[in-house]
Scaffold this active site. Structure first.
Site, PDB file in Angstrom:
ATOM      1  N   SER A 324       0.777  -1.245   0.000  1.00 40.62           N
ATOM      2  CA  SER A 324       0.000   0.000   0.000  1.00 40.62           C
ATOM      3  C   SER A 324       0.807   1.294   0.000  1.00 40.62           C
ATOM      4  O   SER A 324       0.226   2.363  -0.192  1.00 40.62           O
ATOM      5  CB  SER A 324      -0.963   0.000   1.188  1.00 40.62           C
ATOM      6  OG  SER A 324      -1.950  -0.994   1.005  1.00 40.62           O
ATOM      7  N   VAL A 325       2.123   1.242   0.212  1.00 38.95           N
ATOM      8  CA  VAL A 325       2.887   2.485   0.055  1.00 38.95           C
ATOM      9  C   VAL A 325       2.824   2.954  -1.397  1.00 38.95           C
ATOM     10  O   VAL A 325       3.020   4.136  -1.688  1.00 38.95           O
ATOM     11  CB  VAL A 325       4.360   2.332   0.525  1.00 38.95           C
ATOM     12  CG1 VAL A 325       4.452   2.183   2.028  1.00 38.95           C
ATOM     13  CG2 VAL A 325       5.047   1.174  -0.183  1.00 38.95           C
TER      14      VAL A 325
END
Length: 719
Positions: A324-325
Site C-alpha cells: 500500500s505504500v
C-alpha cells in the site's frame, strides 16, 4: 750367473716408473693449463654454459622488496573510518634445532610445555593440543596451528611477542579492518586478501568483494612499489651501488554521506525490532528529502550475522511487491491528472473485475466510503477504482515518471534489480495501483518518495559524497544532489502530503502508532502479500509490512522507509514493531534540526521600510533572514508588522502592508503571534482552536478578503 737376469728386471721396472711419471706430469700440466684457460675465459666473458655469472651474482646479492601500497579508506560523513587497512598474523613455531642466532641462542622452540601454556592464553587451543602440535611425527622444520593460529590481530601478536618465546614467529598478511562492525555492513562490503604472482614475486593484495569495497575496488586499490639494492654476503648494502626504487601509489579514499550518530541509533533500534519480531528480514533507510542524501541505511541479516549472513545489499538487490505504500504514487498520479475526487464514494470490501476479484484487507469492507477514507483506511478496492478512472495508460506513464521498472544506479550500490510487472489485463493493471503485481527495490521507492517530499522534484538517492586521492588529498570526484525528474506538480505534492497526514491523525487512519509528540508526521502504512511459485502466501506471518514517513509534514526534511518481512512473533503488532524503529529515529533527527535552527536564529534590529517599493523592501528583509509576507496589491509599503528599530529574530514572519486589494496568504505553520500580527494589519477577527502551529484556516489562500472578516484557525503541535 743367476744375478744378472735380476738386474735386467729391476732396470725395466725403473724405466716403466719413469715413463709413468712423465705422462702423469704431462697430464697434470695439461689439466692445469686447461683450468687456467677456462677460468680466464670465464673471468673475461662471465659466462658458464650460457649462464651469465654477472647477472646471476647480482640476483643472489640483490635484495628485492615489495613496498605495499595502502588500500584507500572508507569514511562516514564526519570523517570517521568505516574501513581501513591493517594486518592479520599467522602464528608458526620453528622446531629445527640447528636454527641458532650468531651468538648461539636457540631460534627454535626450546621448552614445549612452557610455550604451549603461554600460547593457549591467546589462541583457541588447549595447552595439550599445542604441545602435541609441537611434537609432529617425523622431522619438521616448522609447524602452524590451523585456524586457531590464523587471522590474529596486531594486538594479540604483540602480546605473544612480549613473552619472548624462542622459535615463535609470525607471518603478516594485509587485511581489512571495520571499526564499526555491523555499521552499514551491506553498504561498505568487504575486502579479502588474494595472492598474485607478478614478475616471479608473490604479492598479496586486498580485493573488494561486496558493497563499496567491490564497487570501487579499482579506485581503492593502490599500486605496490618496489625496492632493489645490492648487498654483500653479510647483507650490507654495497657502497656506490645504485638503488632502484618505485614508489607505492596509495588507493583513493571514499567518503560516504552516512551520519554516524543517526546510523548507530538506527542500527540499535532495528536490531531490537528484528530480534523481538523474529522476522525473516528488515530494512531501513533515512534520506534527506530535498537532496537525496542517504544519512543512514541498514538491513538485517547483515554480512556479519552469526546465523545465515546475507551476502547482498537488500536495498537494491531484492525485488519485492511494495503493497500500500504504492498508493502514495497512485494518489499523486490521480491528483496530478485531475482524476481524484476525495468526496466521491464507492462500495468497499470486494469488487469483481477483469475476470477476478479485488479484496480489501478487511474483506467485509466498511460499506460505502469516500476516496479520502480509501487512502486513510488503505482500501484496495478504492484504489482499483482510482486506477480505472485514471486509465491504465496514464497510470503506466506515471509509474515510469516515478522511475520504477528501471535501475536507480546509486553510485556505490551495484547489481541492482530493475523490478517487473506484466501489466496485462484490467485486473493486473488495477493490482499495481495498490502495490501488488509489480516489483520494486527500496532505492526506487526512496527516489519516487522524494518527489512527494520535495515539491514535485524527484531526487536521485546518493550515498557517496566524494572520492579523494590517497596520496595528495585532492578531491578526484564530488557527488552533488541530482534532480532526475519532475513527475508531479508542486501543488500535487502538497496535497498528497496532506492526505498522508490524514493516515496518521484522522480517526479512520491506520497510522496512529506513528504519531510523535511535538512533531507533525505524514506517512503511509502497507501490508503486502508475499507471492511465490504457488500464488500468495497466507497467514499473518507471511506479509511484508512497511511504513514510509516524512517530517516535518508540511515541508519534509527527512524521508524514512522501514520494511519488516515475515515476522514470526506478532505478540506486538507489526505497526508497533516498525514504529519502535521509526518514531525514536525520526524524533531524534527532528530534535536535532530544531536545536540547529534555533542556533541559527539571531537578534537583529528591524529597519524602516515604509515608503519603499515592496520589491526592494522584500529583498532587503529577506537578506537579513526574515520571512517576508506582502499583503495588498499596490507597489509601496504603507506599514510593517514589526516597528522600526524593534529587536526581532531572523526567520521571523514580517508582514508588509501595500494597501489596495487584499488576498488571504497561506498561513500554514504560522504561530499564534504571527496570526495576530496579520489580523492587526488586515483588521480581521480571529477565532483560534488548539495550540501549536496553524494546520487549517477557514479562508483559503489567495481568496479576496475584506476588513472585519472572521478568520478561524486550527493549531496543532508540529515542528
Amino acid at each position: 750367473m743367476n744375478k744378472k737376469p735380476q738386474r735386467t728386471k729391476n732396470r725395466g721396472h725403473r724405466e716403466n716408473r719413469g715413463t709413468f711419471g712423465k705422462w702423469l706430469f704431462l697430464i697434470t700440466v695439461g689439466l692445469f693449463t686447461l683450468f687456467i684457460v677456462r677460468f680466464a675465459y670465464i673471468a673475461i666473458n662471465k659466462d658458464v654454459q650460457h649462464v651469465n655469472l654477472r647477472s646471476q651474482a647480482e640476483q643472489i646479492y640483490t635484495q628485492q622488496r615489495i613496498i605495499q601500497a595502502r588500500r584507500g579508506d572508507i569514511y562516514d560523513a564526519d570523517g570517521n573510518a568505516l574501513a581501513t587497512d591493517t594486518s592479520k598474523y599467522t602464528l608458526y613455531a620453528v622446531l629445527d634445532r640447528t636454527q641458532k642466532s650468531s651468538d648461539g641462542k636457540p631460534l627454535y622452540v626450546k621448552d614445549r610445555q612452557k610455550t604451549a601454556k603461554i600460547l593457549s592464553q591467546y589462541i583457541n587451543l588447549k595447552p595439550a593440543q599445542i604441545e602435541k602440535a609441537l611434537k609432529p611425527k617425523g622431522q619438521a622444520y616448522q609447524v602452524e596451528f590451523g585456524s586457531a593460529g590464523s587471522n590474529l590481530s596486531a594486538s594479540t601478536m604483540q602480546k605473544i611477542k612480549k613473552h619472548h618465546l624462542p622459535g615463535i614467529n609470525f607471518i603478516a598478511t594485509p587485511a581489512r579492518q571495520y571499526p564499526e562492525g555491523e555499521f552499514a555492513s551491506q553498504i561498505i562490503g568487504m575486502a579479502t586478501p588474494k595472492v598474485k604472482t607478478k614478475n616471479g614475486t608473490d604479492e598479496t593484495n586486498l580485493v573488494g568483494q561486496l558493497g563499496l569495497e567491490g564497487y570501487f575496488d579499482k579506485e581503492l586499490t593502490g599500486v605496490n612499489g618496489l625496492r632493489k639494492d645490492k648487498q654483500d654476503v653479510y647483507g650490507y648494502q654495497i657502497a656506490n651501488s645504485k638503488q632502484v626504487m618505485r614508489k607505492a601509489v596509495n588507493g583513493d579514499n571514499i567518503y560516504t554521506t552516512l551520519d554516524s550518530q543517526t546510523q548507530h541509533f538506527l542500527e540499535n533500534k532495528i536490531n531490537k525490532a528484528y530480534k523481538s519480531s523474529n522476522a525473516n528480514s528488515m530494512t531501513a533507510v533515512v534520506m534527506e528529502a530535498k537532496t537525496g542524501k542517504i544519512i543512514a541505511a541498514t538491513q538485517r541479516p547483515t554480512l556479519h550475522a552469526e546465523n545465515n549472513p546475507v551476502w547482498r545489499n537488500m536495498l537494491v538487490q531484492d525485488a519485492y511487491e511494495p503493497g500500500s505504500v504504492m498508493k502514495i504514487l497512485t494518489l499523486a498520479a490521480a491528483i496530478d491528472t485531475g482524476h481524484f475526487n476525495p468526496n466521491a464514494t464507492f462500495n468497499s470490501g470486494t469488487w469483481a473485475m477483469g475476470g477476478g476479484k479485488i479484496t480489501d484487507w478487511s474483506s467485509s469492507g466498511w460499506g460505502t466510503i469516500s476516496y479520502k477514507d480509501a487512502f486513510d483506511m488503505s482500501s484496495n478496492v478504492g484504489f482499483a477504482h482510482v486506477e480505472q478512472d485514471m486509465g491504465a495508460d496514464t497510470w503506466m506513464k506515471y509509474i515510469k515518471r516515478f522511475g520504477l521498472l528501471k535501475k536507480v544506479n546509486v553510485t556505490g550500490m551495484g547489481n541492482e534489480v530493475n523490478g517487473y510487472t506484466t501489466f496485462k489485463g484490467a485486473l493486473a493493471q488495477a493490482n499495481t495501483a495498490f502495490g501488488q503485481g509489480i516489483t520494486v527495490n527500496a532505492m526506487q521507492m526512496m527516489q519516487a518518495f522524494s518527489a512527494i517530499g520535495n515539491n514535485g522534484k524527484m531526487m536521485k538517492p546518493y550515498i557517496v559524497s566524494r572520492i579523494v586521492d590517497g596520496n595528495n588529498g585532492k578531491t578526484v570526484k564530488k557527488v552533488k544532489p541530482e534532480v532526475v525528474g519532475h513527475p508531479i506538480k508542486a501543488s500535487t505534492a502538497k496535497k498528497v502530503l496532506g492526505y498522508m497526514q490524514g493516515v496518521i491523525y484522522d480517526q479512520k487512519g491506520l497510522g496512529h502508532d506513528y504519531q510523535i509528540k511535538g512533531y507533525r508526521i505524514a506517512g503511509k502504512t502497507a501490508t503486502a502479500q508475499i507471492g511465490g511459485a504457488h500464488g500468495y502466501s497466507t497467514g499473518d506471518t507471511n506479509y511484508l509490512y512497511s511504513f514510509v514517513g516524512m517530517a516535518p509534514a508540511k515541508n519534509p526534511k527527512y524521508i524514512m522507509y522501514v520494511t519488516l518481512r515475515q515476522p514470526q512473533n506478532l505478540k506486538k503488532p507489526a505497526t508497533k514493531q516498525i514504529a519502535s524503529v521509526f518514531n525514536p529515529t525520526m524524533k531524534m533527527l527532528l530534535s536535532q534540526q530544531k536545536v540547529a535552527e534555533k542556533a541559527k536564529r539571531k537578534v537583529i534590529t528591524m529597519p524602516n521600510v515604509i515608503g519603499e517599493t515592496t520589491q526592494k523592501a522584500n529583498s532587503q528583509l529577506s537578506k537579513k533572514g526574515m520571512q517576508v509576507v506582502v499583503v495588498g496589491s499596490k507597489g509601496k509599503v504603507k506599514q510593517q508588522s514589526a516597528e522600526p528599530n524593534q529587536q526581532v529574530l531572523t526567520d521571523q514572519h514580517v508582514i508588509l502592508d501595500a494597501g489596495g486589494e487584499y488576498r488571504m496568504p497561506d498561513i500554514s505553520g504560522w504561530s499564534s503571534a504571527d496570526v495576530q500580527q496579520l489580523a492587526k494589519i488586515l483588521k480581521l477577527n480571529v477565532k483560534e482552536n488548539g495550540t501549536g502551529y496553524v494546520t487549517q484556516q477557514s479562508i483559503s489562500p489567495n481568496t479576496p478578503i475584506k476588513r472585519g472578516t472572521t478568520l478561524t484557525v486550527q493549531y496543532e503541535a508540529k515542528n
